[in-house]
Design a protein around this motif. Structure first.
Motif, short mmCIF file in Angstrom:
data_model
loop_
_atom_site.label_atom_id
_atom_site.label_comp_id
_atom_site.label_asym_id
_atom_site.label_seq_id
_atom_site.Cartn_x
_atom_site.Cartn_y
_atom_site.Cartn_z
N UNK A 1 -11.04 -24.24 13.60
CA UNK A 1 -12.04 -23.85 12.61
C UNK A 1 -11.59 -24.29 11.21
N UNK A 2 -10.32 -24.09 10.93
CA UNK A 2 -9.77 -24.50 9.64
C UNK A 2 -8.56 -25.40 9.89
N UNK A 3 -8.62 -26.60 9.33
CA UNK A 3 -7.51 -27.52 9.46
C UNK A 3 -6.48 -27.27 8.35
N UNK A 4 -5.23 -27.47 8.69
CA UNK A 4 -4.19 -27.46 7.66
C UNK A 4 -4.30 -28.76 6.87
N UNK A 5 -3.69 -28.84 5.70
CA UNK A 5 -3.74 -30.10 4.93
C UNK A 5 -3.21 -31.30 5.71
N UNK A 6 -2.13 -31.12 6.46
CA UNK A 6 -1.57 -32.25 7.22
C UNK A 6 -2.52 -32.66 8.35
N UNK A 7 -3.16 -31.68 8.99
CA UNK A 7 -4.12 -31.99 10.05
C UNK A 7 -5.34 -32.71 9.49
N UNK A 8 -5.80 -32.26 8.34
CA UNK A 8 -6.94 -32.91 7.71
C UNK A 8 -6.61 -34.34 7.31
N UNK A 9 -5.40 -34.55 6.78
CA UNK A 9 -4.98 -35.89 6.39
C UNK A 9 -4.92 -36.81 7.60
N UNK A 10 -4.42 -36.29 8.71
CA UNK A 10 -4.36 -37.09 9.93
C UNK A 10 -5.75 -37.39 10.45
N UNK A 11 -6.63 -36.38 10.46
CA UNK A 11 -8.00 -36.57 10.96
C UNK A 11 -8.76 -37.58 10.13
N UNK A 12 -8.55 -37.57 8.81
CA UNK A 12 -9.23 -38.52 7.93
C UNK A 12 -8.84 -39.96 8.22
N UNK A 13 -7.65 -40.16 8.77
CA UNK A 13 -7.13 -41.51 8.97
C UNK A 13 -6.93 -41.89 10.43
N UNK A 14 -7.46 -41.08 11.34
CA UNK A 14 -7.22 -41.33 12.76
C UNK A 14 -7.83 -42.65 13.22
N UNK A 15 -8.94 -43.05 12.62
CA UNK A 15 -9.57 -44.32 13.03
C UNK A 15 -8.65 -45.50 12.72
N UNK A 16 -7.91 -45.42 11.61
CA UNK A 16 -6.97 -46.48 11.26
C UNK A 16 -5.80 -46.52 12.24
#
Length: 298
Positions: free
Chosen positions: A139-154
């Motif tokens: 439900x809520x991502x941690x900052x590191x999880x969000x950073x990873x999710x934002x760049x997972x396509x790369x």
């Protein structure tokens, strides 16, 4: 300490002061400074380097049968790191040039490299698929999880690139009968390069003989974010051009993202993810100019 004193006494050196730095001991003696390092490897590598007229390492005082190597102390001069990395790569290209020879290979030699890298790609692809599914379920991502999710396509794009290029590389080399090998320092780092009137490489404990790209790969993984590495690679190739299949394998290894485990303090997790993502983007920027529209290395 008694053993060290006995070794110094054998060489008529009277110690005044000891300084412990990492895994070496710097000894101030009546005849100047010397470095003592516990012997982990015999000195055959140095004998071979001398036979190839490569003596850019601190010279030894000790005999080969001692428990410690006693070496001259190199007083390093102040050099900007941007210049230091270029001096380092000049010396590495000289090392590879002077120790180049060719070794016969079998089908299994290149197949083993292919399978090792391919297994790593498969594992990382599965690992990041599982990780992003876990992150997406929160439900809520941690900052590191969000950073990873934002760049997972790369990250997945880097893995696809590595897989495609690995298959292409294997098609090139699987019929080869020889490969170019050199002496690898195999522990390259800016801290293992000293400069005064001459250039020196230290910490040869991990040296081995293999294809030249592994020195470049390890240097990139350690110092790649600190410098414009495309210029470092150009400088190396000006002195010692890579073969097309060597360069292709180098780019494959450089493009592989590291495995990130989000099991530390959140600040450290963010640092690790950010570093990995920076490498993914920087590698893409470095590698892209070497490819034509057809996707072949120039």
């Amino acid at each position: 300490m008694r053993k060290i004193n006995d070794i110094l006494k054998q060489h008529n050196l009277k110690p005044h002061r000891y300084i412990k730095e990492g895994n070496v001991i710097i000894v101030d003696t009546d005849q100047g400074k010397y470095v003592l390092k516990e012997k982990k490897k015999n000195n055959k590598i140095y004998n071979y380097l001398n036979s190839r007229n490569f003596n850019y390492y601190p010279q030894f005082v000790s005999d080969n049968n001692e428990d410690y190597d006693v070496m001259e102390y190199i007083e390093e001069c102040e050099v900007p790191n941007e210049q230091k990395i270029m001096d380092l790569i000049d010396l590495v290209s000289l090392l590879h040039s002077k120790t180049t020879h060719y070794q016969e290979v079998t089908d299994d030699d290149y197949k083993a490299i292919y399978e090792d890298v391919n297994n790593n790609i498969v594992y990382l692809n599965s690992y990041y698929n599982d990780l992003i599914n876990i992150i997406d379920s929160k439900v809520y991502m941690s900052p590191s999880q969000y950073l990873l999710a934002r760049n997972i396509s790369k990250i997945f794009a880097a893995l696809r690139f590595s897989k495609s290029e690995l298959d292409a590389w294997y098609e090139i080399v699987k019929k080869s009968q020889k490969k170019r090998i050199v002496v690898l320092h195999n522990n390259l780092d800016l801290s293992h390069f000293l400069r005064n009137n001459n250039s020196y490489l230290i910490s040869w404990d991990k040296s081995k003989i293999d294809i030249p790209i592994f020195d470049l790969y390890k240097l990139y993984k350690r110092n790649g974010l600190d410098f414009e590495f495309s210029e470092v690679l150009k400088r190396y190739e000006k002195n010692y051009p890579l073969l097309p299949e060597e360069k292709k394998l180098l780019f494959i290894l450089m493009a592989l993202p590291d495995k990130i485990e989000l099991n530390k303090e959140e600040y450290e997790n963010c640092k690790e993810v950010n570093r990995m993502v920076d490498f993914v983007y920087k590698t893409e920027m470095l590698v892209s100019p070497y490819y034509t529209k057809e996707g072949k290395t120039e």
